[in-house]
Design an enzyme around this catalytic site. Structure first.
Site, PDB file in Angstrom:
ATOM      1  CE  LYS A 195     -26.059 -16.652 -32.413  1.00  0.00           C
ATOM      2  NZ  LYS A 195     -26.419 -16.975 -33.813  1.00  0.00           N
ATOM      3  CE1 TYR A 206      -3.795   9.527 -26.744  1.00  0.00           C
ATOM      4  CE2 TYR A 206      -5.527   7.856 -26.817  1.00  0.00           C
ATOM      5  CZ  TYR A 206      -4.388   8.385 -26.228  1.00  0.00           C
ATOM      6  OH  TYR A 206      -3.847   7.764 -25.137  1.00  0.00           O
TER       7      TYR A 206
HETATM    8  C1  LIG Z   1     -27.870 -16.705 -33.872  1.00  0.00           C
HETATM    9  C2  LIG Z   1     -28.850 -17.619 -34.499  1.00  0.00           C
HETATM   10  C3  LIG Z   1     -30.217 -17.536 -34.174  1.00  0.00           C
HETATM   11  C4  LIG Z   1     -30.798 -16.430 -33.321  1.00  0.00           C
HETATM   12  O1  LIG Z   1     -30.977 -15.275 -34.107  1.00  0.00           O
HETATM   13  P1  LIG Z   1     -31.707 -13.975 -33.482  1.00  0.00           P
HETATM   14  O2  LIG Z   1     -31.905 -13.091 -34.643  1.00  0.00           O
HETATM   15  O3  LIG Z   1     -30.768 -13.419 -32.461  1.00  0.00           O
HETATM   16  O4  LIG Z   1     -32.968 -14.455 -32.887  1.00  0.00           O
HETATM   17  C5  LIG Z   1     -31.060 -18.497 -34.680  1.00  0.00           C
HETATM   18  N1  LIG Z   1     -30.589 -19.483 -35.493  1.00  0.00           N
HETATM   19  C6  LIG Z   1     -29.297 -19.571 -35.846  1.00  0.00           C
HETATM   20  C7  LIG Z   1     -28.855 -20.674 -36.745  1.00  0.00           C
HETATM   21  C8  LIG Z   1     -28.381 -18.637 -35.382  1.00  0.00           C
HETATM   22  O5  LIG Z   1     -27.095 -18.720 -35.743  1.00  0.00           O
END
Ligand SMILES: *Cc1c(COP(=O)(O)O)cnc(C)c1O
Length: 391
Positions: free
Chosen positions: A42, A272
């Protein structure tokens, strides 16, 4: 005659080593065997490039891909990736019909079921559904007291030929702190939910609960499949435990080059707000990345590697640039000037700062550091052996 033997490297770039991804997948697959690995890609593969990471992960043993949005899954299909994919975060505007058409598994927590059924009817094709139970995280997932109702509704539609319940899953809340008792509670509730589904007649082919920290620290969370994101990118989910200590190799390196180098007197204000002033004559180096590139604006003090030394960012991080204090004099304009030399914000190489250091400096986590690098920074790939290395 050309002055340039090859095109110049991008002025600022994220290098993603796909061999590191392959190594991490193999390592995690070993740890969790006989459970299988779902590579979570994702958010454009946590900023690494979803298509490239997905291909490398599948080449090295991942059995599944996981994404949040159906749109992310459709993009993988468009790239010609045919592996099983699960998408789990939907809105009433999600394109369930396209998901069914493209053979994408749909995570269902409750309300989605009616939408999925309607889309299956339109597509004249059964949806593949995985039911999500909330075992304690309190975000998505069906509340336990509504679980048997959801199972009943899903089985009714399965009997009508509009869907198939392929799996049951849930998500962990505190697995990055392996000793917390809430994970025990979640495992217990997950087992109970599976029992309810099986007793009702669901043939539960796939049961999955673990994320990266669960996969690496809690064998009792492995079940049939682990959904691993952070670990495949080579980063540690545990505070105070490095990638290396876990046998993982960071895949992302964020590199640019020193854009300016100059001597300044004591009392020189920097950036800044002039929140930093030099205490003695020194040399400042300008690093041409800032918050528009995804560098956290609050990360003053984070390390940048130049010529074998790590220097802290001084003063405010601006939209396009930041400054490091080289704590020396007499090098600007000489052969010892770092002008044009590589400047590494983070990476996995020897002596390179880690994404964890940037997380600590910004009050965040390594997940956010790699994911937030903006589209202004081109991604380049090392060891991309895939035949269709298109983008
Ligand atoms: C993002 C996500 C994962 C992966 O989590 P990690 O800690 O990066 O391994 C697994 N399951 C769900 C439902 C997620 O949203």
């Amino acid at each position: 005659m050309s002055f340039l033997a090859e095109p110049p490297a991008a002025e600022r770039r994220v290098e993603v080593d796909l061999d590191a991804v392959r190594h991490n997948i193999r390592h995690i697959a070993d740890v969790v065997s006989p459970a299988r690995v779902m590579a979570v890609v994702k958010a454009d593969g946590y900023g690494h490039g979803a298509r490239q990471v997905a291909r490398a992960a599948l080449e090295s043993g991942a059995a599944w891909l996981g994404v949040a949005h159906i749109a992310e899954a459709l993009d993988l299909r468009e790239a010609g990736i045919e592996a099983p994919i699960l998408a789990w975060l939907h809105t009433v505007d999600s394109d369930f019909g396209a998901a069914i058409r493209d053979g994408i598994d749909i995570g269902v927590s409750g309300w989605e079921l009616d939408y999925v059924v309607a889309a299956a009817r339109r597509q004249q094709r059964p949806a593949r559904v995985q039911l999500k139970i909330d075992t304690g995280l309190g975000r998505n997932g069906c509340p336990p007291e509504l679980w048997d109702t959801l199972i009943g509704r899903a089985l009714e539609q399965q009997d009508a030929g509009l869907l198939r319940v392929v799996g049951v899953f849930s998500h962990l809340a505190v697995a990055d702190e392996p000793d917390r008792h809430e994970t025990d509670d979640q495992v217990r509730r997950f087992r109970a939910a599976i029992a309810v589904a099986e007793d009702a007649g669901v043939d539960v082919e796939l049961r999955h609960l673990a994320n990266t920290p669960g996969a690496l620290s809690r064998p009792d969370t492995h079940f049939d499949l682990v959904r691993v994101g952070l670990g495949i990118y080579g980063l540690s989910p545990f505070h105070g435990q490095s990638s290396q200590a876990l046998g993982l190799r960071p895949a992302m390196r964020f590199v640019t080059s020193v854009a300016n180098c100059k001597e300044v007197p004591a009392g020189q204000g920097v950036s800044y707000g002039l929140s930093y002033r030099t205490t003695h004559p020194t040399t400042l180096a300008l690093i041409p990345v800032g918050y528009a590139d995804g560098v956290p604006r609050v990360a003053t003090g984070a390390p940048v590697l130049v010529d074998g030394h790590q220097y802290p960012v001084v003063g405010r991080i601006a939209m396009d640039q930041l400054v490091i204090d080289l704590q020396t004099t007499g090098i600007a304009g000489t052969a010892r000037s770092p002008l044009g030399h590589p400047a590494v914000l983070f990476g996995g190489g020897a002596g390179e700062p880690s994404a964890d250091a940037w997380a600590d400096a910004s009050g965040s986590i390594n997940y956010e550091i790699v994911t937030r690098i903006s589209g202004r920074v081109p991604r380049t790939y090392l060891n991309d052996t895939s035949a269709s290395a298109d983008q």
